[in-house]
Design a protein around this motif. Structure first.
Motif, PDB file in Angstrom:
ATOM      1  N   ILE A 285       0.819  -1.211   0.000  1.00  0.00           N
ATOM      2  CA  ILE A 285       0.000   0.000   0.000  1.00  0.00           C
ATOM      3  C   ILE A 285       0.854   1.263   0.000  1.00  0.00           C
ATOM      4  N   GLU A 286       2.119   1.143   0.421  1.00  0.00           N
ATOM      5  CA  GLU A 286       3.007   2.301   0.476  1.00  0.00           C
ATOM      6  C   GLU A 286       4.062   2.301  -0.625  1.00  0.00           C
ATOM      7  N   ALA A 287       3.967   1.362  -1.559  1.00  0.00           N
ATOM      8  CA  ALA A 287       4.975   1.242  -2.607  1.00  0.00           C
ATOM      9  C   ALA A 287       4.736   2.252  -3.714  1.00  0.00           C
ATOM     10  N   LEU A 288       5.827   2.722  -4.308  1.00  0.00           N
ATOM     11  CA  LEU A 288       5.747   3.629  -5.449  1.00  0.00           C
ATOM     12  C   LEU A 288       5.996   2.852  -6.744  1.00  0.00           C
ATOM     13  N   SER A 289       7.207   2.315  -6.886  1.00  0.00           N
ATOM     14  CA  SER A 289       7.594   1.611  -8.106  1.00  0.00           C
ATOM     15  C   SER A 289       8.978   1.025  -7.845  1.00  0.00           C
ATOM     16  N   VAL A 290       9.741   0.842  -8.906  1.00  0.00           N
ATOM     17  CA  VAL A 290      11.095   0.317  -8.732  1.00  0.00           C
ATOM     18  C   VAL A 290      11.973   1.248  -7.903  1.00  0.00           C
ATOM     19  N   VAL A 291      11.573   2.517  -7.752  1.00  0.00           N
ATOM     20  CA  VAL A 291      12.391   3.433  -6.950  1.00  0.00           C
ATOM     21  C   VAL A 291      12.341   3.081  -5.465  1.00  0.00           C
ATOM     22  N   ASP A 292      11.481   2.122  -5.081  1.00  0.00           N
ATOM     23  CA  ASP A 292      11.439   1.700  -3.684  1.00  0.00           C
ATOM     24  C   ASP A 292      12.659   0.859  -3.313  1.00  0.00           C
ATOM     25  N   GLY A 293      13.442   0.454  -4.293  1.00  0.00           N
ATOM     26  CA  GLY A 293      14.609  -0.360  -4.023  1.00  0.00           C
ATOM     27  C   GLY A 293      15.852   0.468  -3.779  1.00  0.00           C
ATOM     28  N   ARG A 294      16.775   0.426  -4.718  1.00  0.00           N
ATOM     29  CA  ARG A 294      18.099   1.023  -4.510  1.00  0.00           C
ATOM     30  C   ARG A 294      18.043   2.546  -4.390  1.00  0.00           C
ATOM     31  N   TYR A 295      16.976   3.177  -4.913  1.00  0.00           N
ATOM     32  CA  TYR A 295      16.885   4.639  -4.868  1.00  0.00           C
ATOM     33  C   TYR A 295      16.002   5.137  -3.725  1.00  0.00           C
ATOM     34  N   LYS A 296      15.638   4.258  -2.822  1.00  0.00           N
ATOM     35  CA  LYS A 296      14.718   4.613  -1.734  1.00  0.00           C
ATOM     36  C   LYS A 296      15.194   5.820  -0.937  1.00  0.00           C
ATOM     37  N   LYS A 297      16.488   5.910  -0.694  1.00  0.00           N
ATOM     38  CA  LYS A 297      17.009   7.000   0.136  1.00  0.00           C
ATOM     39  C   LYS A 297      16.810   8.357  -0.531  1.00  0.00           C
ATOM     40  N   PHE A 298      16.631   8.361  -1.848  1.00  0.00           N
ATOM     41  CA  PHE A 298      16.408   9.622  -2.554  1.00  0.00           C
ATOM     42  C   PHE A 298      14.921   9.955  -2.714  1.00  0.00           C
ATOM     43  N   THR A 299      14.062   8.968  -2.559  1.00  0.00           N
ATOM     44  CA  THR A 299      12.642   9.159  -2.891  1.00  0.00           C
ATOM     45  C   THR A 299      11.701   8.947  -1.708  1.00  0.00           C
ATOM     46  N   HIS A 300      12.242   8.734  -0.507  1.00  0.00           N
ATOM     47  CA  HIS A 300      11.391   8.372   0.630  1.00  0.00           C
ATOM     48  C   HIS A 300      10.341   9.431   0.935  1.00  0.00           C
ATOM     49  N   GLU A 301      10.647  10.716   0.634  1.00  0.00           N
ATOM     50  CA  GLU A 301       9.679  11.778   0.911  1.00  0.00           C
ATOM     51  C   GLU A 301       8.430  11.667   0.038  1.00  0.00           C
TER      52      GLU A 301
ATOM     53  N   SER B 231       2.283   7.050  -3.490  1.00  0.00           N
ATOM     54  CA  SER B 231       1.911   5.644  -3.362  1.00  0.00           C
ATOM     55  C   SER B 231       0.395   5.506  -3.418  1.00  0.00           C
ATOM     56  N   GLU B 232      -0.085   4.264  -3.471  1.00  0.00           N
ATOM     57  CA  GLU B 232      -1.537   4.057  -3.433  1.00  0.00           C
ATOM     58  C   GLU B 232      -2.100   4.579  -2.115  1.00  0.00           C
ATOM     59  N   PHE B 233      -1.355   4.395  -1.037  1.00  0.00           N
ATOM     60  CA  PHE B 233      -1.767   4.979   0.241  1.00  0.00           C
ATOM     61  C   PHE B 233      -1.909   6.487   0.129  1.00  0.00           C
ATOM     62  N   GLY B 234      -0.934   7.132  -0.523  1.00  0.00           N
ATOM     63  CA  GLY B 234      -1.001   8.580  -0.687  1.00  0.00           C
ATOM     64  C   GLY B 234      -2.227   9.014  -1.461  1.00  0.00           C
ATOM     65  N   LEU B 235      -2.549   8.285  -2.530  1.00  0.00           N
ATOM     66  CA  LEU B 235      -3.737   8.607  -3.326  1.00  0.00           C
ATOM     67  C   LEU B 235      -5.007   8.457  -2.497  1.00  0.00           C
ATOM     68  N   ILE B 236      -5.129   7.341  -1.781  1.00  0.00           N
ATOM     69  CA  ILE B 236      -6.331   7.111  -0.973  1.00  0.00           C
ATOM     70  C   ILE B 236      -6.442   8.161   0.127  1.00  0.00           C
TER      71      ILE B 236
END
Length: 260
Positions: free
Chosen positions: A4-20, A26-31
């Motif tokens: 529910i909190e996932a964005l895309s492939v950026v949740d992996g190795r680039y997570k530290k840059f995209t956590h904000e 994310s789907e949670f953000g939309l809901i």
């Protein structure tokens, strides 16, 4: 990570840059933003348009449905969606359930009054993109500041320039840094000034249900007030069922040029 909190492939190795961005895109953000819009509209009907009487002390309780929304609440909406087979209708039913739990059954049928799903969706998208743009602009501003600092640091360092790929007249390393800083600043100024539009005008963009039910209300003005004062974005009045989303195209093209 919960889906529910996932964005895309950026949740992996680039997570530290995209956590904000997780809580926004994310789907949670939309809901979460859908719930916020529904609650704001519900309160606007009572507080500003006086369509029903409600105790002043009940408003904070109603706002809390949106303000205290978390991933667990989003998962409850996903469970409701299995029955409704409709994402926005599931949000509506969730809010009605919460109002019943608060002993506010008398007002729950006002939830989603005169709205089409796209009234909620397009408004949620607008708020998400506004929040996301703020983060992007902050990060790009930091990059520009760093480039400008390097430009000043190396302004007296000579280097050969090129025309047609061949050695040409001298330039300085600092000046070449400033070229990039200026281009980025030019594009980010344009991105910052882009209007973010939302519409709240019903199933075909004509306020049909609104006017049929309450013909004495100036619904065009009311819609504009709601979008500006409650959502903090700019109203677009001429639409079909959906927002034409020109502003999203403009925003994405601006980001393309910044990336370039």
């Amino acid at each position: 990570m919960d889906q529910i909190e996932a964005l895309s492939v950026v949740d992996g190795r680039y997570k530290k840059f995209t956590h904000e961005l997780t809580g926004i895109f994310s789907e949670f953000g939309l809901i979460k933003h859908r719930v916020f819009v529904e609650i704001q509209w519900l309160v606007f009907l009572f507080k500003e348009l006086k369509l029903d009487a409600i105790k002043e002390e009940d408003f904070p309780r109603i706002f809390a449905i949106a303000l205290e929304f978390d991933p667990d609440a989003a998962l409850k909406i996903k469970e409701i969606e299995k029955l409704t087979n409709h994402d926005v209708k599931a949000v509506e039913y969730y809010i009605k359930q919460r109002l019943s739990e608060m002993g506010l059954d008398g007002i729950k049928e006002w939830v989603h009054f005169a709205c089409t799903s796209e009234d909620i969706n397009n408004s949620a998208y607008a708020m998400m993109l506004k929040a996301g743009r703020d983060i992007i602009l902050k990060q790009i501003s930091e990059v520009i500041s760093r480039i400008e600092a390097l430009g000043m640091e190396y302004k007296n360092i000579p280097m050969i320039s090129r025309t047609h790929g061949q050695p040409a007249t001298p330039t300085t390393l600092g000046k070449e840094f400033i070229n990039f800083a200026w281009r980025l600043r030019f594009e980010t100024t344009g991105l910052e000034r882009l209007p973010i539009h939302a519409k709240m005008n019903g199933a075909s963009g004509n306020f049909n249900a609104h006017f049929f039910t309450f013909p004495d209300i100036d619904w065009i003005t009311a819609s504009q007030r709601f979008i500006v004062e409650c959502l903090g974005v700019e109203p677009i009045l001429l639409t079909t069922q959906i927002n034409p989303y020109h502003y999203i195209s403009q925003m994405l093209h601006s980001l393309i040029r910044i990336a370039s």
